[in-house]
Design a protein around this motif. Structure first.
Motif, short mmCIF file in Angstrom:
data_model
loop_
_atom_site.label_atom_id
_atom_site.label_comp_id
_atom_site.label_asym_id
_atom_site.label_seq_id
_atom_site.Cartn_x
_atom_site.Cartn_y
_atom_site.Cartn_z
N VAL A 1 0.75 -1.47 0.05
CA VAL A 1 0.26 0.06 -0.12
C VAL A 1 1.18 1.11 0.15
N ARG A 2 0.49 2.20 -1.03
CA ARG A 2 1.43 3.65 -0.89
C ARG A 2 0.45 4.21 -0.12
N VAL A 3 0.63 4.60 1.43
CA VAL A 3 0.46 5.58 2.19
C VAL A 3 0.12 7.19 2.16
N PRO A 4 -1.15 7.79 1.80
CA PRO A 4 -1.40 8.79 2.27
C PRO A 4 -0.10 10.01 2.47
N SER A 5 0.19 10.01 3.36
CA SER A 5 1.17 11.02 4.25
C SER A 5 2.25 10.77 4.77
N HIS A 6 2.77 11.05 6.18
CA HIS A 6 4.06 11.07 7.27
C HIS A 6 3.77 10.58 8.47
N ASP A 7 1.99 10.41 8.53
CA ASP A 7 1.02 10.64 9.78
C ASP A 7 1.85 9.29 10.83
N TYR A 8 1.89 9.24 11.74
CA TYR A 8 2.57 8.31 13.00
C TYR A 8 1.47 7.42 12.76
N GLY A 9 0.37 8.09 12.98
CA GLY A 9 -0.72 7.24 14.14
C GLY A 9 -1.27 6.35 12.20
N MET A 10 -1.28 7.28 11.20
CA MET A 10 -1.67 6.26 10.10
C MET A 10 -0.69 5.52 9.54
N PHE A 11 0.13 4.83 10.07
CA PHE A 11 1.54 3.41 10.19
C PHE A 11 1.44 3.01 11.11
N LYS A 12 0.38 3.65 12.24
CA LYS A 12 0.31 2.31 12.88
C LYS A 12 -1.16 1.88 13.00
N ARG A 13 -2.23 2.61 11.90
CA ARG A 13 -3.33 2.11 11.48
C ARG A 13 -3.12 1.07 10.40
N MET A 14 -2.37 1.22 9.43
CA MET A 14 -1.83 -0.14 8.33
C MET A 14 -1.53 -1.15 9.16
N LEU A 15 -0.08 -0.86 9.77
CA LEU A 15 0.03 -2.02 10.09
C LEU A 15 0.02 -3.13 11.00
N ASP A 16 -1.31 -1.75 11.69
CA ASP A 16 -2.03 -3.19 13.01
C ASP A 16 -3.22 -3.89 12.17
N ALA A 17 -3.46 -3.33 11.11
CA ALA A 17 -4.70 -3.51 9.65
C ALA A 17 -3.39 -5.00 9.64
N GLY A 18 -2.97 -5.14 9.56
CA GLY A 18 -2.05 -6.46 8.82
C GLY A 18 -1.35 -6.48 7.69
N ILE A 19 -1.06 -4.59 7.29
CA ILE A 19 -0.13 -4.19 5.93
C ILE A 19 0.79 -3.98 6.19
N HIS A 20 1.54 -4.87 6.17
CA HIS A 20 3.06 -5.41 6.39
C HIS A 20 4.17 -4.91 5.54
N SER A 21 3.85 -4.48 3.64
CA SER A 21 4.25 -3.99 3.15
C SER A 21 3.88 -2.27 2.56
N LEU A 22 4.88 -0.77 3.38
CA LEU A 22 4.12 0.21 2.79
C LEU A 22 5.30 1.00 2.26
N MET A 23 4.41 1.37 0.81
CA MET A 23 5.29 2.78 0.35
C MET A 23 5.20 4.04 0.73
N VAL A 24 6.00 4.98 0.56
CA VAL A 24 6.44 6.41 1.58
C VAL A 24 6.23 6.56 0.55
#
Length: 260
Positions: free
Chosen positions: A70-93
């Protein structure tokens, strides 16, 4: 050993061919996975899809036997936490310009002592709702971070960024990089290509995975031969548009109503 198959393959040097999904359609995500793309990249930066829709797309990729990023929308700390906790282990920043930005993002995505990610593994999808009792010990290996080089400044800092533990991949965005040089849309300009190639060389020298999209003169196969480990060229919106225009062109003589 990481359970993140995409990270395993990329780190082992296997070339990864990806398809980009902008529509937010789980069906398209599943089709791409079933078709055999190594990776389906779901864009949450340039689209209106929300967290629930993003997770639905990830689940569709997994249902098709594929691997999602998933390419995330921003550098927001809370957003990273939600993505990772949702089991999305691969992120593009996107838009990583400096070492300091990269360090902050890496720290946001990893549990202590590697970073400052908040804990919810016992109830979150990331830890299989508590069934993976070892997740907090292995999460740093499961997490795959692709940091985007999208400016000439980022290209100049690429060696230092790539050297960071946790910076698993540097993914070059040639269009925005060109824009940072006052040459938006001119991805084949010699100065733009020089900046792209500088970032690529720095990434490979650091032993990290190198990624990008095709540009004129450099298709996916050419890029793979140049050392790019991840190439994402196919795009659902572009493919649907091209198919629609081709169908209209084929039949416009018999259906001469409202056409472009």
């Amino acid at each position: 050993m990481t359970r993140n198959r995409l990270k395993q393959r990329a780190r082992a040097g296997e070339p990864i061919l990806g398809a980009w999904v902008f529509s937010g359609s789980p069906a398209i995500c599943e089709i791409y996975a079933l078709a055999g793309y190594d990776m389906v990249l779901i864009d949450a930066e340039h689209t209106p899809i929300d967290m629930a829709e993003t997770l639905a797309c990830v689940r569709a990729v997994e249902a098709g036997g594929g691997d999602a990023m998933v390419r995330v929308p921003s550098h927001d700390y809370g957003m990273f936490k939600r993505m990772l906790d949702a089991g999305i282990h691969s992120l593009m920043v996107p838009m990583i310009d400096t070492v300091e930005q990269a360090k902050t993002i890496i720290s946001s995505c990893l549990y202590p002592p590697h970073g400052r990610r908040g804990y919810a593994a016992s109830v979150a999808r990331s830890g299989l709702y508590g069934f993976d009792e070892d997740y907090i010990q292995t999460a740093h290996e499961d997490t795959f971070l692709a940091l985007q080089v999208e400016s000439d400044l980022s290209s100049r800092n690429a060696a230092a960024i790539a050297a960071l533990p946790g910076a698993d991949c540097l993914f070059i965005g040639a269009n925005d990089l060109a824009g940072s040089m006052g040459k938006l849309g001119q991805v084949s300009d010699p100065e733009v290509l020089a900046s792209v190639d500088r970032a690529a060389a720095s990434t490979l020298a650091a032993g990290k995975v190198l990624g990008t999209i095709p540009i004129p003169g450099r298709d996916a196969s050419t890029l793979a031969a140049m050392g790019y480990g991840i190439v994402v060229g196919e795009c659902d919106i572009a493919t649907i548009k091209a198919g629609a225009l081709a169908d209209i062109a084929q039949h416009k003589a018999k259906f001469p109503g409202r056409r472009r």
